[in-house]
Motif scaffolding. Sequence first.
Motif, mmCIF file in Angstrom:
data_model
loop_
_atom_site.group_PDB
_atom_site.id
_atom_site.type_symbol
_atom_site.label_atom_id
_atom_site.label_comp_id
_atom_site.label_asym_id
_atom_site.label_seq_id
_atom_site.Cartn_x
_atom_site.Cartn_y
_atom_site.Cartn_z
ATOM 1 N N VAL A 173 54.466 35.416 69.266
ATOM 2 C CA VAL A 173 55.673 34.699 68.857
ATOM 3 C C VAL A 173 56.896 35.156 69.664
ATOM 4 C CG1 VAL A 173 56.307 36.230 66.934
ATOM 5 C CG2 VAL A 173 56.904 33.799 66.827
ATOM 6 N N HIS A 174 56.904 36.402 70.096
ATOM 7 C CA HIS A 174 58.044 36.948 70.842
ATOM 8 C C HIS A 174 58.143 36.398 72.264
ATOM 9 C CE1 HIS A 174 58.473 39.559 67.443
ATOM 10 N NE2 HIS A 174 57.235 39.979 67.599
ATOM 11 N N GLU A 175 57.079 35.741 72.724
ATOM 12 C CA GLU A 175 57.071 35.180 74.071
ATOM 13 C C GLU A 175 57.443 33.700 74.102
ATOM 14 O OE1 GLU A 175 53.571 36.824 76.548
ATOM 15 O OE2 GLU A 175 52.921 36.982 74.439
ATOM 16 N N LEU A 176 57.664 33.097 72.937
ATOM 17 C CA LEU A 176 57.959 31.663 72.878
ATOM 18 C C LEU A 176 59.247 31.319 73.603
ATOM 19 C CD1 LEU A 176 57.026 30.792 69.192
ATOM 20 C CD2 LEU A 176 55.953 29.847 71.250
ATOM 21 N N GLU A 177 59.213 30.159 74.267
ATOM 22 C CA GLU A 177 60.384 29.589 74.922
ATOM 23 C C GLU A 177 60.518 28.136 74.472
ATOM 24 O OE1 GLU A 177 60.926 30.426 79.267
ATOM 25 O OE2 GLU A 177 58.823 31.022 79.063
ATOM 26 N N VAL A 178 61.669 27.572 74.751
ATOM 27 C CA VAL A 178 61.895 26.148 74.501
ATOM 28 C C VAL A 178 60.769 25.358 75.151
ATOM 29 C CG1 VAL A 178 63.409 24.234 75.154
ATOM 30 C CG2 VAL A 178 64.393 26.336 74.232
ATOM 31 N N GLY A 179 60.220 24.379 74.407
ATOM 32 C CA GLY A 179 59.162 23.526 74.927
ATOM 33 C C GLY A 179 57.761 24.021 74.641
ATOM 34 N N ASP A 180 57.630 25.234 74.117
ATOM 35 C CA ASP A 180 56.313 25.739 73.753
ATOM 36 C C ASP A 180 55.897 25.177 72.394
ATOM 37 O OD1 ASP A 180 55.959 27.210 76.095
ATOM 38 O OD2 ASP A 180 56.806 29.034 75.234
ATOM 39 N N VAL A 181 54.640 25.398 72.022
ATOM 40 C CA VAL A 181 54.049 24.796 70.827
ATOM 41 C C VAL A 181 53.675 25.876 69.822
ATOM 42 C CG1 VAL A 181 52.120 23.378 69.986
ATOM 43 C CG2 VAL A 181 53.150 22.892 72.226
ATOM 44 N N VAL A 182 53.933 25.588 68.551
ATOM 45 C CA VAL A 182 53.500 26.437 67.447
ATOM 46 C C VAL A 182 52.597 25.586 66.559
ATOM 47 C CG1 VAL A 182 54.224 27.779 65.428
ATOM 48 C CG2 VAL A 182 55.651 27.774 67.508
ATOM 49 N N GLN A 183 51.477 26.152 66.142
ATOM 50 C CA GLN A 183 50.567 25.448 65.238
ATOM 51 C C GLN A 183 50.328 26.300 63.991
ATOM 52 O OE1 GLN A 183 47.180 24.572 67.834
ATOM 53 N NE2 GLN A 183 48.021 22.533 68.192
ATOM 54 N N LEU A 184 50.334 25.642 62.832
ATOM 55 C CA LEU A 184 50.140 26.300 61.545
ATOM 56 C C LEU A 184 48.744 25.996 61.035
ATOM 57 C CD1 LEU A 184 53.522 25.241 59.876
ATOM 58 C CD2 LEU A 184 53.079 27.211 61.358
ATOM 59 N N GLY A 185 48.103 27.013 60.417
ATOM 60 C CA GLY A 185 46.739 26.820 59.964
ATOM 61 C C GLY A 185 46.423 27.453 58.628
ATOM 62 N N LYS A 186 45.359 26.942 58.017
ATOM 63 C CA LYS A 186 44.833 27.509 56.766
ATOM 64 C C LYS A 186 44.030 28.767 57.067
ATOM 65 C CE LYS A 186 44.450 22.996 54.617
ATOM 66 N NZ LYS A 186 43.541 21.941 54.163
ATOM 67 N N ASN A 187 43.299 28.732 58.172
ATOM 68 C CA ASN A 187 42.547 29.896 58.635
ATOM 69 C C ASN A 187 42.424 29.788 60.147
ATOM 70 O OD1 ASN A 187 40.056 28.413 59.324
ATOM 71 N ND2 ASN A 187 39.835 28.161 57.108
ATOM 72 N N GLU A 188 41.752 30.733 60.756
ATOM 73 C CA GLU A 188 41.716 30.772 62.220
ATOM 74 C C GLU A 188 40.968 29.611 62.863
ATOM 75 O OE1 GLU A 188 38.080 33.918 62.909
ATOM 76 O OE2 GLU A 188 40.069 34.692 62.452
ATOM 77 N N ASN A 189 40.264 28.816 62.060
ATOM 78 C CA ASN A 189 39.529 27.665 62.583
ATOM 79 C C ASN A 189 40.045 26.328 62.073
ATOM 80 O OD1 ASN A 189 37.631 29.281 64.040
ATOM 81 N ND2 ASN A 189 36.681 29.768 62.077
ATOM 82 N N ASP A 190 41.078 26.343 61.258
ATOM 83 C CA ASP A 190 41.559 25.109 60.624
ATOM 84 C C ASP A 190 43.080 25.040 60.688
ATOM 85 O OD1 ASP A 190 41.835 22.788 59.171
ATOM 86 O OD2 ASP A 190 41.296 23.680 57.245
ATOM 87 N N PHE A 191 43.568 24.423 61.748
ATOM 88 C CA PHE A 191 45.010 24.257 61.927
ATOM 89 C C PHE A 191 45.390 22.829 61.573
ATOM 90 C CE2 PHE A 191 44.243 28.181 63.924
ATOM 91 C CZ PHE A 191 45.442 28.875 63.868
ATOM 92 N N TYR A 192 46.543 22.665 60.935
ATOM 93 C CA TYR A 192 46.901 21.380 60.356
ATOM 94 C C TYR A 192 48.289 20.857 60.744
ATOM 95 C CZ TYR A 192 49.407 24.459 57.164
ATOM 96 O OH TYR A 192 50.233 25.416 56.649
ATOM 97 N N HIS A 193 49.116 21.650 61.407
ATOM 98 C CA HIS A 193 50.469 21.182 61.698
ATOM 99 C C HIS A 193 50.918 21.724 63.052
ATOM 100 C CE1 HIS A 193 54.194 19.264 60.715
ATOM 101 N NE2 HIS A 193 54.895 20.382 60.596
ATOM 102 N N ALA A 194 51.646 20.888 63.815
ATOM 103 C CA ALA A 194 52.150 21.281 65.131
ATOM 104 C C ALA A 194 53.664 21.102 65.183
ATOM 105 C CB ALA A 194 51.489 20.437 66.215
ATOM 106 N N LEU A 195 54.310 22.051 65.844
ATOM 107 C CA LEU A 195 55.763 22.067 65.993
ATOM 108 C C LEU A 195 56.087 22.342 67.450
ATOM 109 C CD1 LEU A 195 55.809 24.785 63.284
ATOM 110 C CD2 LEU A 195 56.704 22.531 62.784
ATOM 111 N N ILE A 196 57.263 21.913 67.887
ATOM 112 C CA ILE A 196 57.703 22.218 69.248
ATOM 113 C C ILE A 196 58.961 23.067 69.176
ATOM 114 C CG2 ILE A 196 59.028 20.078 69.551
ATOM 115 C CD1 ILE A 196 57.236 20.613 72.498
ATOM 116 N N VAL A 197 59.020 24.083 70.006
ATOM 117 C CA VAL A 197 60.174 24.983 70.014
ATOM 118 C C VAL A 197 61.347 24.263 70.674
ATOM 119 C CG1 VAL A 197 61.086 27.188 70.836
ATOM 120 C CG2 VAL A 197 58.705 27.028 70.067
ATOM 121 N N SER A 198 62.467 24.197 69.929
ATOM 122 C CA SER A 198 63.659 23.506 70.433
ATOM 123 C C SER A 198 64.787 24.462 70.792
ATOM 124 C CB SER A 198 64.154 22.496 69.389
ATOM 125 O OG SER A 198 64.391 23.135 68.151
#
Length: 161
Positions: free
Chosen positions: A96-121
């Motif tokens: 997370v400390h390496e994120l820059e504008v335009g990078d992607v974050v994904q949220l998950g229930k577990n390490e194999n089941d991700f359900y939401h995507a966000l873009i760093v603004s």
Amino acid sequence: MRSNNYDRISAKNYATFWALKRNPKYYNFDRLGGDCTNFVSQCIFAGAPIMNYTPTLGWFYNSLSSRSPAWSGVNELFNFLTKNNGLGPYGKVISVHELEVGDVVQLGKNENDFYHALIVSQVINGRIFVCSHTRDALNIPLENYSANHIRQIKILGYKTK
């Protein structure tokens, strides 16, 4: 193949302009499970303007019926970005400390089941702000989200012929 720099400012500008509305050039997936990854793909495309038309495993959008799974699927986008050796954007998993504008974050229930995507603004004094669709968000602090698992994808660039 030639590697090109990812235009983070164009990705951010697209994200902040369209975060609370829908671009009519793209189908709105809200009623089909969510529009978050479709939106993130649009943002990435603004900064990495070349699609990969490899059937099934590529990353492209022409219409609702002519698109790759990676364009609108959370896990499929992750797989495409982190394994892409062909045309289009490519990336790697980072902290997370390496994120820059335009990078992607994904949220998950577990390490194999991700359900939401966000873009760093924005990144301000180490705080990460994101934009998203489905649960529409414009410059919301990343710490406002909770998930069992979070993964971050650095967009390293994009490849052209």
